[in-house]
Design an enzyme around this catalytic site. Sequence first.
Site, PDB file in Angstrom:
ATOM      1  N   GLU A  39      35.920  34.284  43.980  1.00  0.00           N
ATOM      2  CA  GLU A  39      35.130  33.193  44.831  1.00  0.00           C
ATOM      3  C   GLU A  39      33.982  32.529  44.346  1.00  0.00           C
ATOM      4  O   GLU A  39      33.000  33.202  43.521  1.00  0.00           O
ATOM      5  CB  GLU A  39      34.816  33.969  46.095  1.00  0.00           C
ATOM      6  N   ASP A  79      39.900  43.700  55.409  1.00  0.00           N
ATOM      7  CA  ASP A  79      38.923  43.332  54.580  1.00  0.00           C
ATOM      8  C   ASP A  79      37.638  44.507  55.059  1.00  0.00           C
ATOM      9  O   ASP A  79      37.329  44.569  56.152  1.00  0.00           O
ATOM     10  CB  ASP A  79      38.233  42.107  54.727  1.00  0.00           C
ATOM     11  N   ASP A 111      36.660  39.518  56.540  1.00  0.00           N
ATOM     12  CA  ASP A 111      35.291  39.910  57.231  1.00  0.00           C
ATOM     13  C   ASP A 111      34.729  38.599  57.674  1.00  0.00           C
ATOM     14  O   ASP A 111      33.746  38.573  58.363  1.00  0.00           O
ATOM     15  CB  ASP A 111      34.489  40.924  56.533  1.00  0.00           C
TER      16      ASP A 111
END
Length: 284
Positions: A185, A86, A47
Amino acid sequence: MDRKPVTIPAIIGKKNSRSKITALTAYDFSFAKILDATEIDIILVGDSLAMVALGFPNTLPVTMDEMIAHTRAVKRGVQNSLLVGDMPFMSYQVSGEQAIANAGRFLQEGGAAAVKLEGGLRVAQKVRSIVQAGIPVMGHIGLTPQSVHQFGGYKVQGKNLLQARQIKQDARELEKAGAFAIVLEGIPSDLAGEITECLKIPTIGIGAGPHCDGQILVLHDLLGLTQDFTPKFVKRYANLDAEIKKAVGNYIDEVRSGVFPDMEHSYHTEKKPLKKVEGSRGNH
Ligand code: KIV
Protein backbone atom coordinates in the site's frame (compact mmCIF):
# COMPACT_ATOMS: atom_id res chain seq x y z
CA MET A 1 -22.63 -17.20 -13.46
CA ASP A 2 -21.07 -20.53 -12.53
CA ARG A 3 -17.69 -20.28 -10.86
CA LYS A 4 -15.61 -22.37 -8.52
CA PRO A 5 -14.77 -21.25 -4.98
CA VAL A 6 -11.47 -19.36 -5.00
CA THR A 7 -8.78 -21.09 -2.94
CA ILE A 8 -5.42 -19.93 -1.64
CA PRO A 9 -3.47 -22.20 -4.04
CA ALA A 10 -5.56 -20.69 -6.86
CA ILE A 11 -4.54 -17.17 -5.76
CA ILE A 12 -0.86 -18.18 -5.71
CA GLY A 13 -1.33 -19.92 -9.06
CA LYS A 14 -2.50 -16.66 -10.60
CA LYS A 15 0.96 -15.19 -10.08
CA ASN A 16 2.50 -18.07 -11.99
CA SER A 17 -0.02 -17.84 -14.82
CA ARG A 18 0.30 -14.03 -14.84
CA SER A 19 -3.42 -13.45 -14.51
CA LYS A 20 -4.22 -10.48 -12.31
CA ILE A 21 -5.81 -10.98 -8.91
CA THR A 22 -8.83 -8.77 -8.16
CA ALA A 23 -9.83 -7.84 -4.62
CA LEU A 24 -12.29 -5.48 -2.96
CA THR A 25 -13.49 -4.77 0.56
CA ALA A 26 -16.98 -5.47 1.89
CA TYR A 27 -18.47 -4.90 5.31
CA ASP A 28 -22.01 -6.27 5.13
CA PHE A 29 -24.20 -9.02 3.68
CA SER A 30 -25.84 -7.02 0.87
CA PHE A 31 -22.65 -5.75 -0.75
CA ALA A 32 -20.91 -9.10 -0.16
CA LYS A 33 -23.67 -10.88 -2.07
CA ILE A 34 -23.35 -8.45 -4.99
CA LEU A 35 -19.56 -8.81 -5.09
CA ASP A 36 -19.69 -12.59 -4.84
CA ALA A 37 -21.97 -12.67 -7.89
CA THR A 38 -19.16 -11.04 -9.90
CA GLU A 39 -15.79 -12.65 -10.66
CA ILE A 40 -13.97 -10.86 -7.84
CA ASP A 41 -11.27 -13.18 -6.45
CA ILE A 42 -10.90 -11.87 -2.90
CA ILE A 43 -13.28 -10.09 -0.55
CA LEU A 44 -11.53 -8.43 2.38
CA VAL A 45 -13.42 -7.37 5.48
CA GLY A 46 -10.93 -4.56 5.96
CA ASP A 47 -10.41 -2.67 9.18
CA SER A 48 -11.25 0.32 6.95
CA LEU A 49 -14.67 -0.70 8.30
CA ALA A 50 -13.80 1.70 11.14
CA MET A 51 -13.79 4.69 8.78
CA VAL A 52 -16.16 3.61 6.02
CA ALA A 53 -18.97 1.99 8.00
CA LEU A 54 -18.47 3.13 11.60
CA GLY A 55 -17.47 6.76 11.01
CA PHE A 56 -14.18 6.83 12.93
CA PRO A 57 -11.38 9.16 11.76
CA ASN A 58 -8.89 6.29 11.38
CA THR A 59 -8.77 2.47 11.61
CA LEU A 60 -7.47 2.26 15.17
CA PRO A 61 -10.72 2.13 17.20
CA VAL A 62 -12.35 -0.90 15.55
CA THR A 63 -12.43 -3.93 17.87
CA MET A 64 -12.12 -7.69 17.37
CA ASP A 65 -15.80 -8.17 18.23
CA GLU A 66 -16.87 -5.59 15.62
CA MET A 67 -14.60 -7.14 12.98
CA ILE A 68 -15.98 -10.62 13.73
CA ALA A 69 -19.60 -9.45 13.58
CA HIS A 70 -19.04 -7.85 10.16
CA THR A 71 -17.03 -10.83 8.88
CA ARG A 72 -19.94 -13.12 9.82
CA ALA A 73 -22.37 -10.86 7.97
CA VAL A 74 -20.16 -10.76 4.87
CA LYS A 75 -19.68 -14.53 4.99
CA ARG A 76 -23.45 -15.04 4.71
CA GLY A 77 -23.27 -13.39 1.29
CA VAL A 78 -20.14 -15.13 0.03
CA GLN A 79 -19.98 -18.52 -1.63
CA ASN A 80 -17.11 -18.31 -4.09
CA SER A 81 -14.75 -15.41 -3.44
CA LEU A 82 -11.90 -15.96 -0.99
CA LEU A 83 -12.91 -14.27 2.26
CA VAL A 84 -10.13 -12.57 4.24
CA GLY A 85 -10.60 -10.94 7.65
CA ASP A 86 -8.44 -8.00 8.67
CA MET A 87 -6.88 -8.18 12.12
CA PRO A 88 -7.56 -4.89 13.92
CA PHE A 89 -5.06 -2.76 15.81
CA MET A 90 -3.83 -4.43 19.03
CA SER A 91 -5.32 -7.83 18.16
CA TYR A 92 -1.96 -9.38 17.21
CA GLN A 93 0.77 -7.09 18.60
CA VAL A 94 0.85 -8.26 22.22
CA SER A 95 2.00 -11.89 21.88
CA GLY A 96 2.09 -14.89 19.58
CA GLU A 97 -0.67 -16.51 21.64
CA GLN A 98 -2.91 -13.46 21.32
CA ALA A 99 -2.25 -13.33 17.57
CA ILE A 100 -3.12 -17.03 17.04
CA ALA A 101 -6.26 -16.84 19.22
CA ASN A 102 -7.60 -13.76 17.42
CA ALA A 103 -6.67 -15.03 13.97
CA GLY A 104 -8.49 -18.26 14.85
CA ARG A 105 -11.66 -16.31 15.67
CA PHE A 106 -11.80 -14.99 12.10
CA LEU A 107 -11.94 -18.56 10.76
CA GLN A 108 -13.99 -20.18 13.51
CA GLU A 109 -16.55 -17.45 14.24
CA GLY A 110 -16.29 -15.24 11.15
CA GLY A 111 -16.11 -17.94 8.47
CA ALA A 112 -13.07 -16.34 6.80
CA ALA A 113 -10.50 -18.45 4.95
CA ALA A 114 -7.54 -16.27 5.90
CA VAL A 115 -6.48 -13.21 7.88
CA LYS A 116 -4.52 -10.10 6.98
CA LEU A 117 -2.28 -8.15 9.30
CA GLU A 118 -0.05 -5.11 8.98
CA GLY A 119 3.73 -4.97 9.27
CA GLY A 120 6.84 -6.70 7.95
CA LEU A 121 9.91 -7.77 9.86
CA ARG A 122 8.43 -6.69 13.20
CA VAL A 123 5.44 -9.05 12.87
CA ALA A 124 7.18 -11.88 10.98
CA GLN A 125 7.33 -14.10 14.06
CA LYS A 126 3.58 -13.60 14.68
CA VAL A 127 2.86 -14.45 11.05
CA ARG A 128 4.95 -17.63 11.39
CA SER A 129 3.03 -18.66 14.53
CA ILE A 130 -0.38 -18.04 12.93
CA VAL A 131 0.58 -19.95 9.77
CA GLN A 132 1.92 -22.82 11.88
CA ALA A 133 -1.49 -22.94 13.58
CA GLY A 134 -2.97 -23.66 10.14
CA ILE A 135 -4.31 -20.18 9.44
CA PRO A 136 -3.37 -18.58 6.09
CA VAL A 137 -1.97 -15.05 6.41
CA MET A 138 -1.91 -12.16 3.96
CA GLY A 139 0.76 -9.57 4.79
CA HIS A 140 0.38 -5.80 4.41
CA ILE A 141 3.35 -3.41 4.15
CA GLY A 142 4.20 0.10 2.98
CA LEU A 143 1.67 2.71 4.08
CA THR A 144 0.08 0.62 6.81
CA PRO A 145 -2.85 2.68 8.17
CA GLN A 146 -2.59 1.30 11.72
CA SER A 147 0.78 3.11 11.95
CA VAL A 148 -0.72 6.47 10.96
CA HIS A 149 0.61 8.19 14.07
CA GLN A 150 4.12 6.78 13.59
CA PHE A 151 4.11 8.01 9.98
CA GLY A 152 2.68 11.42 10.95
CA GLY A 153 -0.21 11.00 8.49
CA TYR A 154 -1.11 8.93 5.44
CA LYS A 155 2.16 9.48 3.57
CA VAL A 156 3.54 7.45 0.68
CA GLN A 157 6.28 5.16 2.02
CA GLY A 158 9.50 3.91 0.40
CA LYS A 159 10.35 7.06 -1.52
CA ASN A 160 13.95 7.16 -0.29
CA LEU A 161 16.54 4.39 -0.55
CA LEU A 162 16.56 3.54 3.13
CA GLN A 163 12.79 3.14 3.36
CA ALA A 164 12.69 1.23 0.07
CA ARG A 165 15.30 -1.23 1.36
CA GLN A 166 13.30 -1.72 4.57
CA ILE A 167 10.07 -2.41 2.66
CA LYS A 168 11.85 -4.93 0.41
CA GLN A 169 13.22 -6.69 3.47
CA ASP A 170 9.73 -6.65 5.04
CA ALA A 171 8.35 -8.38 1.95
CA ARG A 172 11.04 -11.06 1.99
CA GLU A 173 10.55 -11.70 5.73
CA LEU A 174 6.80 -12.11 5.29
CA GLU A 175 7.33 -14.58 2.47
CA LYS A 176 9.81 -16.54 4.63
CA ALA A 177 7.31 -16.52 7.51
CA GLY A 178 4.74 -18.23 5.30
CA ALA A 179 2.41 -15.44 4.11
CA PHE A 180 0.49 -16.49 0.98
CA ALA A 181 0.21 -12.94 -0.45
CA ILE A 182 1.23 -9.40 0.48
CA VAL A 183 -0.72 -6.15 0.15
CA LEU A 184 1.59 -3.31 -0.93
CA GLU A 185 0.00 0.00 0.00
CA GLY A 186 1.08 3.54 -0.82
CA ILE A 187 4.54 2.92 -2.28
CA PRO A 188 6.16 4.01 -5.58
CA SER A 189 5.21 1.74 -8.48
CA ASP A 190 8.83 0.88 -9.43
CA LEU A 191 9.49 -0.34 -5.87
CA ALA A 192 6.27 -2.40 -5.99
CA GLY A 193 7.47 -3.84 -9.31
CA GLU A 194 10.85 -4.86 -7.84
CA ILE A 195 9.18 -6.53 -4.85
CA THR A 196 6.71 -8.33 -7.12
CA GLU A 197 9.60 -9.63 -9.26
CA CYS A 198 11.61 -11.00 -6.36
CA LEU A 199 8.76 -12.80 -4.52
CA LYS A 200 7.21 -16.19 -5.28
CA ILE A 201 3.96 -15.17 -3.56
CA PRO A 202 1.63 -12.61 -5.16
CA THR A 203 1.58 -8.92 -4.35
CA ILE A 204 -1.74 -7.05 -4.26
CA GLY A 205 -1.41 -3.32 -4.68
CA ILE A 206 -3.37 -0.32 -3.46
CA GLY A 207 -1.72 2.92 -4.44
CA ALA A 208 1.29 0.86 -5.56
CA GLY A 209 1.00 1.09 -9.33
CA PRO A 210 0.41 -1.42 -12.12
CA HIS A 211 3.26 -3.90 -11.60
CA CYS A 212 1.67 -5.83 -8.72
CA ASP A 213 0.13 -9.27 -9.26
CA GLY A 214 -3.27 -7.91 -8.29
CA GLN A 215 -5.16 -4.86 -7.08
CA ILE A 216 -7.41 -4.06 -4.14
CA LEU A 217 -9.61 -1.04 -3.49
CA VAL A 218 -12.09 -0.02 -0.82
CA LEU A 219 -15.48 -0.77 -2.39
CA HIS A 220 -17.05 2.52 -1.25
CA ASP A 221 -14.24 4.50 -2.94
CA LEU A 222 -14.70 2.63 -6.25
CA LEU A 223 -18.47 3.19 -6.12
CA GLY A 224 -18.18 6.90 -5.36
CA LEU A 225 -19.81 6.55 -1.95
CA THR A 226 -16.99 8.26 -0.07
CA GLN A 227 -17.10 11.92 -1.03
CA ASP A 228 -14.66 13.50 1.41
CA PHE A 229 -11.74 11.20 0.57
CA THR A 230 -10.25 10.90 -2.90
CA PRO A 231 -6.58 9.96 -2.88
CA LYS A 232 -4.69 9.88 -6.20
CA PHE A 233 -4.84 6.07 -6.45
CA VAL A 234 -8.63 5.80 -6.25
CA LYS A 235 -10.51 5.46 -9.51
CA ARG A 236 -14.26 5.96 -9.25
CA TYR A 237 -16.19 3.54 -11.43
CA ALA A 238 -19.57 4.95 -10.38
CA ASN A 239 -21.00 7.96 -8.59
CA LEU A 240 -23.45 6.27 -6.25
CA ASP A 241 -23.45 9.19 -3.81
CA ALA A 242 -25.16 11.33 -6.47
CA GLU A 243 -27.40 8.43 -7.59
CA ILE A 244 -28.57 7.79 -4.03
CA LYS A 245 -29.22 11.46 -3.34
CA LYS A 246 -31.22 11.69 -6.59
CA ALA A 247 -33.31 8.64 -5.73
CA VAL A 248 -33.98 9.80 -2.18
CA GLY A 249 -34.82 13.31 -3.44
CA ASN A 250 -37.38 11.81 -5.85
CA TYR A 251 -38.88 9.73 -3.04
CA ILE A 252 -39.20 12.78 -0.77
CA ASP A 253 -40.89 14.79 -3.57
CA GLU A 254 -43.33 11.98 -4.39
CA VAL A 255 -44.30 11.36 -0.75
CA ARG A 256 -44.82 15.07 -0.17
CA SER A 257 -46.92 15.48 -3.32
CA GLY A 258 -48.93 12.28 -2.78
CA VAL A 259 -47.63 10.59 -5.97
CA PHE A 260 -46.22 7.74 -3.86
CA PRO A 261 -47.64 5.31 -2.92
CA ASP A 262 -49.92 4.94 -5.97
CA MET A 263 -52.38 2.09 -6.58
CA GLU A 264 -49.65 -0.09 -8.08
CA HIS A 265 -47.73 -0.04 -4.82
CA SER A 266 -50.71 -0.49 -2.49
CA TYR A 267 -52.69 -3.55 -1.38
CA HIS A 268 -56.36 -3.84 -2.34
CA THR A 269 -59.34 -5.59 -0.87
CA GLU A 270 -60.74 -8.41 -3.02
CA LYS A 271 -63.51 -7.34 -5.39
CA LYS A 272 -65.69 -10.46 -4.98
CA PRO A 273 -67.38 -11.02 -1.62
CA LEU A 274 -65.56 -13.38 0.70
CA LYS A 275 -67.03 -16.89 1.02
CA LYS A 276 -67.62 -17.45 4.68
CA VAL A 277 -65.57 -20.42 5.88
CA GLU A 278 -66.43 -21.98 9.18
CA GLY A 279 -63.69 -21.21 11.73
CA SER A 280 -61.78 -18.93 9.32
CA ARG A 281 -60.15 -15.81 10.76
CA GLY A 282 -60.34 -14.04 7.40
CA ASN A 283 -57.78 -12.79 4.88
CA HIS A 284 -54.84 -10.41 5.33
O1 KIV B 1 -8.70 -2.15 5.57
C1 KIV B 1 -8.62 -2.15 4.35
O2 KIV B 1 -9.58 -1.84 3.66
C2 KIV B 1 -7.34 -2.54 3.77
C3 KIV B 1 -7.08 -2.47 2.34
C4 KIV B 1 -7.89 -1.82 1.38
C5 KIV B 1 -5.85 -3.05 1.84
O3 KIV B 1 -6.49 -2.94 4.48
